[in-house]
Design a protein around this motif. Structure first.
Motif: not given
Length: 328
Positions: A11, A60, A63, A66, A97-103
């Protein structure tokens, strides 16, 4: 988390100062297969040549999970196994690194400036030929090379890795092979024995009453492994290694409604493994799950499975140095 000089950073954890300025291999690395290892080995070579730390930057969850949560993506190397393999290969750290839609919405330039330059202070980056990053996948190795020239770090692109038959090694090929029970072929593409990691839990103890006490593990719901019987090796948390035979599935003879379990009968072992996090490495698929006409028939087959697994494991040889560290 730090283990034996290896850091697993998750994270938003800050990178320790001693790891800044290192060589960073970037990718999802689900499978850590021979194609991935070509990228990782190149990063290690660069780090040794420059005398700087070697790190892996990964993401993570995956992708694809997500962007396509409706389509299950069986993981070959869930995060703990990927981190362990990274350590065994000789890296100093893995940055997850946390993979989010923002990232994912970061522009390619922002990814370079925010993640690579500000957070990691990279000295050199190594990627595979098909690495894409940034919003709408606008960044690729060529883009990264051009951007790096003005930011003070170098970039190495590693081309596709093909097997002995000339076919590109990929995670999708390996998933298909494991789902079909073709463990030797999958292991050949991985370059090491396919391995899972989980805590040993209490079961119904039927195996104990039959003379086959098992170490029971729950694998991820989407585990990429055909149900059936396997010749395996189990490594304990203390490093002790034991041959064994394992069943993965729903135990149709005795428990038709149960959740899938990995049940490993460990040869020549007496003791208690409950609560330990152990590894199980798969060497061969012996047969599929069957429903037997009673416990006597099941017990006869279990004895045959045990002897077949002993014979299979007696002649195995390592596939690589990584395989030695993992399963020998």
């Amino acid at each position: 988390m730090t283990t034996g000089g290896f850091d697993w950073l998750k994270g938003s954890q800050a990178l320790p100062g001693r790891l800044r300025g290192g060589v960073v291999a970037i990718g999802n690395f689900d499978g850590m297969h021979r194609g991935h290892q070509a990228v990782l080995e190149r990063a290690l070579q660069e780090a040794r040549a420059l005398g700087i730390p070697a790190l892996v930057l990964t993401f993570e969850p995956h992708p694809r999970s997500v962007f396509r949560p409706d389509i299950a993506l069986p993981r070959i190397t869930p995060a703990p196994v990927r981190a362990r393999l990274t350590r065994l290969l000789g890296f100093d750290a893995i940055v997850e690194r946390e993979f989010t839609r923002d990232f994912a919405g970061l522009s390619a330039n922002d990814f370079i400036d925010e993640v690579l330059v500000r957070q990691l202070g990279v000295g050199h980056v190594v990627t595979g030929f098909d690495f894409h990053f940034g919003r709408n996948r606008q960044g690729n190795p060529g883009f990264l090379m051009e951007a790096a020239a003005g930011r003070g770090f170098g970039v190495t692109r590693v081309e596709a890795f093909s097997d002995e038959g000339g076919d590109v090694v990929s995670s999708s090929r390996i998933r298909s092979l494991l789902a079909a029970g073709d463990v030797p072929e999958a292991n050949g593409l991985l370059g090491y024995r396919f391995t899972v990691e989980s805590e040993v839990i209490h079961g119904k103890k039927l195996g104990r009453t039959l003379g086959f006490p098992t170490a029971n593990m729950v694998l991820p719901e989407d585990a990429v492994l055909r149900h059936g019987i396997y010749a395996v090796r189990l490594r304990r948390a203390n490093g002790d290694l034991h041959d064994g035979v394992a069943s993965f599935g729903r135990r149709p003879t005795v428990d038709t409604d149960g959740e899938p379990l990995l049940e490993t009968y460990v040869f020549d072992f007496e003791g208690d493994l409950y609560g330990e996090v152990c590894d199980v490495s798969f060497f061969a698929y012996q047969r599929g799950e069957e429903k037997f006409d009673g416990l006597d028939a099941l017990l006869d087959q279990m004895n045959r499975d045990k002897e077949e697994a002993r014979a299979l494991l007696a002649g195995v040889r390592p596939l690589s140095e990584l395989d030695v560290r993992l399963a020998f």
